[in-house]
Design a protein around this motif. Sequence first.
Motif, PDB file in Angstrom:
ATOM      1  N   ASN B 103      53.433  36.023  39.671  1.00  0.00           N
ATOM      2  CA  ASN B 103      52.548  36.916  40.427  1.00  0.00           C
ATOM      3  C   ASN B 103      51.307  36.185  40.928  1.00  0.00           C
ATOM      4  O   ASN B 103      50.201  36.517  40.558  1.00  0.00           O
ATOM      5  CB  ASN B 103      52.154  38.130  39.575  1.00  0.00           C
ATOM      6  CG  ASN B 103      51.533  37.734  38.258  1.00  0.00           C
ATOM      7  OD1 ASN B 103      51.449  36.543  37.957  1.00  0.00           O
ATOM      8  ND2 ASN B 103      51.079  38.699  37.504  1.00  0.00           N
ATOM      9  N   PRO B 104      51.521  35.201  41.811  1.00  0.00           N
ATOM     10  CA  PRO B 104      50.345  34.554  42.392  1.00  0.00           C
ATOM     11  C   PRO B 104      49.519  35.588  43.139  1.00  0.00           C
ATOM     12  O   PRO B 104      50.060  36.563  43.665  1.00  0.00           O
ATOM     13  CB  PRO B 104      50.945  33.530  43.358  1.00  0.00           C
ATOM     14  CG  PRO B 104      52.320  33.994  43.644  1.00  0.00           C
ATOM     15  CD  PRO B 104      52.770  34.719  42.415  1.00  0.00           C
ATOM     16  N   LEU B 105      48.215  35.374  43.173  1.00  0.00           N
ATOM     17  CA  LEU B 105      47.349  36.294  43.903  1.00  0.00           C
ATOM     18  C   LEU B 105      47.530  36.059  45.399  1.00  0.00           C
ATOM     19  O   LEU B 105      47.940  34.979  45.811  1.00  0.00           O
ATOM     20  CB  LEU B 105      45.895  36.056  43.479  1.00  0.00           C
ATOM     21  CG  LEU B 105      45.648  36.382  42.010  1.00  0.00           C
ATOM     22  CD1 LEU B 105      44.324  35.811  41.537  1.00  0.00           C
ATOM     23  CD2 LEU B 105      45.682  37.887  41.810  1.00  0.00           C
ATOM     24  N   PRO B 106      47.221  37.064  46.212  1.00  0.00           N
ATOM     25  CA  PRO B 106      47.420  36.909  47.660  1.00  0.00           C
ATOM     26  C   PRO B 106      46.347  36.017  48.270  1.00  0.00           C
ATOM     27  O   PRO B 106      45.612  36.425  49.167  1.00  0.00           O
ATOM     28  CB  PRO B 106      47.332  38.346  48.173  1.00  0.00           C
ATOM     29  CG  PRO B 106      46.491  39.054  47.189  1.00  0.00           C
ATOM     30  CD  PRO B 106      46.750  38.415  45.867  1.00  0.00           C
ATOM     31  N   PHE B 115      40.629  30.527  40.935  1.00  0.00           N
ATOM     32  CA  PHE B 115      40.220  31.923  40.750  1.00  0.00           C
ATOM     33  C   PHE B 115      39.626  32.177  39.361  1.00  0.00           C
ATOM     34  O   PHE B 115      38.503  32.665  39.226  1.00  0.00           O
ATOM     35  CB  PHE B 115      41.427  32.845  40.986  1.00  0.00           C
ATOM     36  CG  PHE B 115      41.088  34.311  40.954  1.00  0.00           C
ATOM     37  CD1 PHE B 115      40.671  34.964  42.096  1.00  0.00           C
ATOM     38  CD2 PHE B 115      41.186  35.043  39.774  1.00  0.00           C
ATOM     39  CE1 PHE B 115      40.363  36.315  42.079  1.00  0.00           C
ATOM     40  CE2 PHE B 115      40.876  36.398  39.752  1.00  0.00           C
ATOM     41  CZ  PHE B 115      40.460  37.027  40.898  1.00  0.00           C
ATOM     42  N   PRO B 155      49.149  30.160  51.928  1.00  0.00           N
ATOM     43  CA  PRO B 155      49.281  31.253  50.948  1.00  0.00           C
ATOM     44  C   PRO B 155      50.248  30.866  49.832  1.00  0.00           C
ATOM     45  O   PRO B 155      51.309  30.296  50.096  1.00  0.00           O
ATOM     46  CB  PRO B 155      49.864  32.404  51.772  1.00  0.00           C
ATOM     47  CG  PRO B 155      49.619  32.057  53.189  1.00  0.00           C
ATOM     48  CD  PRO B 155      49.541  30.580  53.277  1.00  0.00           C
ATOM     49  N   ILE B 157      52.097  32.647  48.187  1.00  0.00           N
ATOM     50  CA  ILE B 157      53.336  33.436  48.184  1.00  0.00           C
ATOM     51  C   ILE B 157      54.441  32.713  48.943  1.00  0.00           C
ATOM     52  O   ILE B 157      55.604  33.054  48.831  1.00  0.00           O
ATOM     53  CB  ILE B 157      53.073  34.835  48.794  1.00  0.00           C
ATOM     54  CG1 ILE B 157      51.812  35.399  48.150  1.00  0.00           C
ATOM     55  CG2 ILE B 157      54.217  35.777  48.544  1.00  0.00           C
ATOM     56  CD1 ILE B 157      51.259  36.585  48.853  1.00  0.00           C
ATOM     57  N   ARG B 171      47.111  27.994  37.080  1.00  0.00           N
ATOM     58  CA  ARG B 171      45.826  28.664  37.309  1.00  0.00           C
ATOM     59  C   ARG B 171      45.137  29.035  35.994  1.00  0.00           C
ATOM     60  O   ARG B 171      43.962  29.372  35.981  1.00  0.00           O
ATOM     61  CB  ARG B 171      46.007  29.892  38.192  1.00  0.00           C
ATOM     62  CG  ARG B 171      46.674  31.041  37.496  1.00  0.00           C
ATOM     63  CD  ARG B 171      46.837  32.218  38.403  1.00  0.00           C
ATOM     64  NE  ARG B 171      47.685  33.210  37.761  1.00  0.00           N
ATOM     65  CZ  ARG B 171      48.258  34.213  38.387  1.00  0.00           C
ATOM     66  NH1 ARG B 171      48.090  34.366  39.672  1.00  0.00           N
ATOM     67  NH2 ARG B 171      49.007  35.065  37.731  1.00  0.00           N
TER      68      ARG B 171
END
Lengths: 309, 262
Positions: B103-106, B115, B155, B157, B171
Amino acid sequence: MTRDALARSRDFDRRGAAWYMDRAVTLFVFVGGISAILFIVGIFAFIAREGFGFVFTEFDAGEFFGSIAWRPTSMIERTYGALALIVGTASITGLAMVVSIPFSLAAAVFIGEFARGRTRETLKVLVELLAAIPSVVWGFIGLSIMNPLIIDTFGVPIGLNVLNAGVILGLMAAPIMTTIAEDALKAVPDGYREAAEALGATRWQVIRKVVIPAARNGLVAAVLLGVGRGFGETMVVLMASGHAINLPDSVFDSVRALTATIAAELGETAVGSEHYQALFTLGILLFAVTFAINLTADVIVRGIRRKGR
Amino acid sequence: MAESTAAPRPAAIATRGLNLWYGDFQALFDVNLDVRQGIITSLIGPSGCGKSTLLRSCNRINERLGYVRTTGSIEILGQDIYAPEVELVQVRKQVGMVFQRPNPLPLSIRDNISFGHRLHARGQRVSRARREELVEDALRKVLLWDSVKDRLDDPAIELSLEEQQKLCIARLLPVKPAVLLMDEPCSALDPKGTEAVEELIWELRGEFTILIVTHNMAQARRASEETVFMLIGKVIEHGLTEDVFLNPQHRQTADYIEGRYG
């Protein structure tokens, strides 16, 4: 036996009730879907036909956009300066957006991100209910509550002005903006929130750094839809703005809006007359601006989608 | 509960009398578990046995649901994370988590990595160069640097699932957690991706205490040093992985490992 006869004997070409139902529904939804195009083209054609007679003969762009003298019924010299009306609409819509954008975005964030369970459901229903209040009722509120309130609070002679119409219009546009913005927030995958929280983000950090950026498209759409709504709204601005042709110096000045002018005057004109055509020209202007706003929204949203994803 | 036969290392995670309810449903029963520091411990058991619930209690991410009630305590490095004065943000700084689905952040690859660090470095001035260094170190550690170094602004994603999961591990690193929780981190990956991520997790052993939930028995066997077997909200058996697999002390463990249920 030939193949045809074989097929027939086995009933392969039989069309039952389900087949006809399927055809009927297909046709029905096709008509429904395609009708949007027909309506938009039809409306534009109608407005254009009624208004273009004026646009190509009497129309003077300098007067229309540069003069505040809207005197369509003058006995001496009829003039059609729409500047005051354009400024009136713009000032009311502008104030309405100042009121409604922060208000509805905050409401959407609260409903979408903070409220839980029953509170959330209740709020959503109430907001949708608010969106369904007829605009004439909002107009009442402007006339009978806001008007004396503004006079008393600010000590101004008249309470039907930009402030009144702008605030009422803002409150009126807020529920729809809230609903759309909340949908946009809800569409953000929960995995993003979970990921950010697991990294140690506070709720506000999750919202500001992850949820709002991810929902940007929908939020932009919500705001622009609100602008479009404000721009085209008629009854509230007719009742609460004071309906006076005037370039406002402050929010306490009365103004008149494009839409209100059409609504108030169209019934009094002879069909096909110069005045009638001039009102349709205002209609063309409104149509063009709304079209431009929606197109911009579309382009922005698509642009963002392609780039950011 | 079986006494652990593992070497006496200090516990990084210690649960005491842990009970947990989702509404009226009790999902954990009196869990007393010591997860030793610096090794990989896998958590196995049939679906619904509470292994994910236990894992998700260790950084209190369970509480997002709102209807979760917990009694007992979980000590992370000697500090009870359910004590009233505890700040969740500090718990999550110490305890990183990798989820089942990457679930990488957008955000861009770079921003994904920095982050967590940005969150915890609030108020401090962190130079650009330092931040770049952190990003590079984290990506190098998960063996992603060479393939993404020229597209850090793309990105996240757009990466493959395997790369995304590595990124999700990367991360966590700049935050410098002591414990990593992993909830079936390979279940969304193909066999090649699974192998690569497993290898990566194995590399991280020693530096971090890793607690990993898995459905995949072979994975637990080859990629962990200790194994905990859970059933219906209880810890049944906990020991060195080879002991649990070759010489289980409990009938239920043996049945599960032999595939009689699960």
